[in-house]
Scaffold this active site. Structure first.
Site, short mmCIF file in Angstrom:
data_model
loop_
_atom_site.label_atom_id
_atom_site.label_comp_id
_atom_site.label_asym_id
_atom_site.label_seq_id
_atom_site.Cartn_x
_atom_site.Cartn_y
_atom_site.Cartn_z
N HIS A 60 -12.91 27.74 21.51
CA HIS A 60 -13.13 28.18 19.85
C HIS A 60 -11.83 28.11 19.18
CE1 HIS A 60 -12.06 32.61 20.74
NE2 HIS A 60 -11.42 32.48 19.62
N ASP A 111 -16.91 29.50 26.62
CA ASP A 111 -15.80 29.40 25.68
C ASP A 111 -14.36 29.05 26.23
OD1 ASP A 111 -14.11 29.54 23.45
OD2 ASP A 111 -14.38 31.84 23.12
N SER A 212 -6.50 35.12 21.06
CA SER A 212 -7.46 34.36 21.66
C SER A 212 -6.96 33.16 22.43
CB SER A 212 -8.32 33.57 20.79
OG SER A 212 -9.25 34.52 19.97
N GLY A 213 -7.60 32.98 23.57
CA GLY A 213 -7.28 31.80 24.40
C GLY A 213 -6.09 32.10 25.52
#
Length: 277
Positions: A60, A111, A212-213
């Site tokens: 994402h 994801d 994120s990530g």
């Protein structure tokens, strides 16, 4: 005597040199596989270094920009983003490979994305790869793992200068319990088989925007394993809304197919399996 790093160093082992919500500053080179993914020069997401050419992160993070790798670059070996220092390395992105089952139109499973760097990076005590869990690894509820990142320290509050990498211990949450917390009614499974939940039901400590990530890291024997990727949650550090992570236990074989030289670790003592998976 300078520290010499082998061409392919052992994964998941920091060579120690002598804000996540509710987190604390990490120490320099504590998590040498964490990278900052920059979009147009600004911190956008985090990721984890698997080899000298590959980073893994959340799909994402690239949503509609998969075909625009030139907007992105990767900063490795940084501890304070506001002052990365001469030992950090910045490298462009050649291309991004999201998981084929990932859909950017809805919050979904798979994801995860692999990022191919424009050129191989040089390992150092600040830049080292993390291991993937092998098939022997199980993460029972209450296993203590760690997250780290440069994301917001609470909803709407960015990490202040010099943006020192934050770390936070998070226990694994039972998947059935997590499914019930995020239950949306029949046929709307929010927590899928390839997700892990970790954190605190009372809230107050969690990953947040900009994290994120990044990695969910669990130490097995003496190696750090990438068990999950920071994926989503509802708000930051809200009660009964723990962090949701893409499970590398579920996606390891896909990563292995693409990334040459990724290292697996685990403990095989209790599985009866002597070969590597």
């Amino acid at each position: 005597m300078p520290f010499l790093v082998p061409v392919s160093p052992d994964c998941g082992k920091p060579q120690q040199l002598n804000r996540v919500v509710g987190g604390e500053d990490s120490t320099d080179a504590q998590w040498p596989w964490i990278v900052s993914i920059l979009k147009n020069g600004s911190h956008h997401c985090a990721g984890s270094l698997l080899t000298n050419r590959w980073v893994v992160t959340a799909a994402h993070c690239f949503r509609s920009n998969i075909d625009k790798p030139s907007q992105f670059s990767v900063l490795l070996g940084a501890w304070k983003l506001g002052n990365p220092g001469p030992r950090s390395q910045k490298v462009g992105i050649a291309w991004v490979l999201p998981h084929p089952k990932y859909s950017s139109k809805e919050r979904t499973h798979a994801d995860i994305a692999l990022v191919r760097l424009e050129h191989p990076i040089h390992f150092s005590e600040r830049i080292l790869p993390i291991c993937l869990p092998d098939s022997s690894v199980r993460l029972p509820p209450n296993t203590d793992c760690w997250i780290a990142g440069w994301g917001s320290i609470q909803d709407g509050v960015p990490l202040p200068h010099p943006q020192t990498l934050q770390k936070l211990k998070v226990p694994i949450i039972d998947s059935e319990l997590c499914k019930s917390l995020y239950w949306r009614g029949a046929g709307q499974e929010a927590i899928t088989e390839d997700m892990l939940c970790a954190g605190y039901l009372e809230g107050e400590r969690d990953a947040c925007l900009g994290d994120s990530g990044g990695p969910l890291m669990c130490q097995v024997d003496d190696h750090w394993l990438l068990s999950g990727i920071i994926s989503w949650g509802e708000g930051c550090a809200e009660r009964n809304r723990p962090g949701v992570y893409t499970s590398l236990l579920a996606h390891r074989s896909w990563v292995q197919r693409i990334v040459q030289g990724v290292q697996l670790r685990g403990h095989l003592a209790d599985s009866g399996n002597t070969g590597s998976s």
